[in-house]
Design a protein around this motif. Structure first.
Motif, PDB file in Angstrom:
ATOM      1  N   UNK A  16      29.561  59.513  81.224  1.00 48.29           N
ATOM      2  CA  UNK A  16      28.633  58.380  81.263  1.00 48.29           C
ATOM      3  C   UNK A  16      28.367  57.941  82.704  1.00 48.29           C
ATOM      4  N   UNK A  17      29.401  57.934  83.532  1.00 49.66           N
ATOM      5  CA  UNK A  17      29.231  57.553  84.937  1.00 49.66           C
ATOM      6  C   UNK A  17      28.349  58.554  85.666  1.00 49.66           C
ATOM      7  N   UNK A  18      28.513  59.835  85.368  1.00 49.30           N
ATOM      8  CA  UNK A  18      27.683  60.866  85.984  1.00 49.30           C
ATOM      9  C   UNK A  18      26.225  60.696  85.578  1.00 49.30           C
ATOM     10  N   UNK A  19      25.995  60.436  84.299  1.00 43.94           N
ATOM     11  CA  UNK A  19      24.630  60.229  83.814  1.00 43.94           C
ATOM     12  C   UNK A  19      24.018  58.977  84.445  1.00 43.94           C
ATOM     13  N   UNK A  20      24.802  57.902  84.544  1.00 51.94           N
ATOM     14  CA  UNK A  20      24.312  56.666  85.160  1.00 51.94           C
ATOM     15  C   UNK A  20      23.954  56.903  86.624  1.00 51.94           C
ATOM     16  N   UNK A  21      24.797  57.631  87.345  1.00 53.70           N
ATOM     17  CA  UNK A  21      24.517  57.934  88.746  1.00 53.70           C
ATOM     18  C   UNK A  21      23.251  58.766  88.885  1.00 53.70           C
ATOM     19  N   UNK A  22      23.033  59.715  87.976  1.00 50.78           N
ATOM     20  CA  UNK A  22      21.826  60.542  88.031  1.00 50.78           C
ATOM     21  C   UNK A  22      20.572  59.703  87.785  1.00 50.78           C
ATOM     22  N   UNK A  23      20.649  58.775  86.857  1.00 52.36           N
ATOM     23  CA  UNK A  23      19.494  57.906  86.576  1.00 52.36           C
ATOM     24  C   UNK A  23      19.186  57.019  87.776  1.00 52.36           C
ATOM     25  N   UNK A  24      20.220  56.432  88.373  1.00 53.50           N
ATOM     26  CA  UNK A  24      20.018  55.575  89.546  1.00 53.50           C
ATOM     27  C   UNK A  24      19.446  56.401  90.697  1.00 53.50           C
ATOM     28  N   UNK A  25      19.971  57.606  90.906  1.00 57.73           N
ATOM     29  CA  UNK A  25      19.478  58.481  91.963  1.00 57.73           C
ATOM     30  C   UNK A  25      18.011  58.845  91.738  1.00 57.73           C
ATOM     31  N   UNK A  26      17.656  59.208  90.507  1.00 54.48           N
ATOM     32  CA  UNK A  26      16.270  59.570  90.201  1.00 54.48           C
ATOM     33  C   UNK A  26      15.335  58.384  90.399  1.00 54.48           C
TER      34      UNK A  26
END
Length: 124
Positions: A16-26
């Motif tokens: 979940x943290x990885x997915x959240x980081x990817x969304x914030x990065x995008x």
């Protein structure tokens, strides 16, 4: 900070943290590109994100169901063998990949179709 809280929840929290980081990065990249005046195909991007999101949701459901069925059959706990734990960990991943590829193909996700086309090409 939210990522650190999620990591404390084990492997699911790390995912979940990885997915959240990817969304914030995008989102940051999207905003930065808009600021410098890069033309963005908004409708095509939203359509693509919707297709990938649906394929991901279908994959998530399949992996959840597969893991649930394996845990019901093999059990969990201190007496569960290493082989059973490996099956519980790995079989849902394989099923998830297969389901994501199938759903992505059916939904017309361009990257899935490109990868599948490369797999089907004869080797030289």
């Amino acid at each position: 900070a939210a990522g650190l809280l999620l990591v404390e929840r084990g492997p699911a929290g790390v995912a979940a943290a990885t997915a959240l980081a990817a969304v914030v990065n995008a989102a940051a990249l999207y905003g930065a590109l808009a600021v410098v005046g890069v033309a963005m195909p908004h409708r095509a991007l939203v359509r693509h994100l919707a297709r990938v999101t649906v394929a991901g949701a279908v994959m998530g459901g399949a992996t959840w169901l597969a893991r649930r069925a394996l845990v019901a059959e093999l059990g969990t706990g201190l007496t569960t063998s290493l082989a059973a734990r490996a099956l519980i960990a790995l079989v849902p991943v394989v099923i998830g990949v297969a389901v994501f590829v199938a759903a992505g193909w059916w939904l017309g996700v361009e990257e899935v179709r490109t990868i599948c086309a490369r797999w089907r090409r004869p080797r030289r």
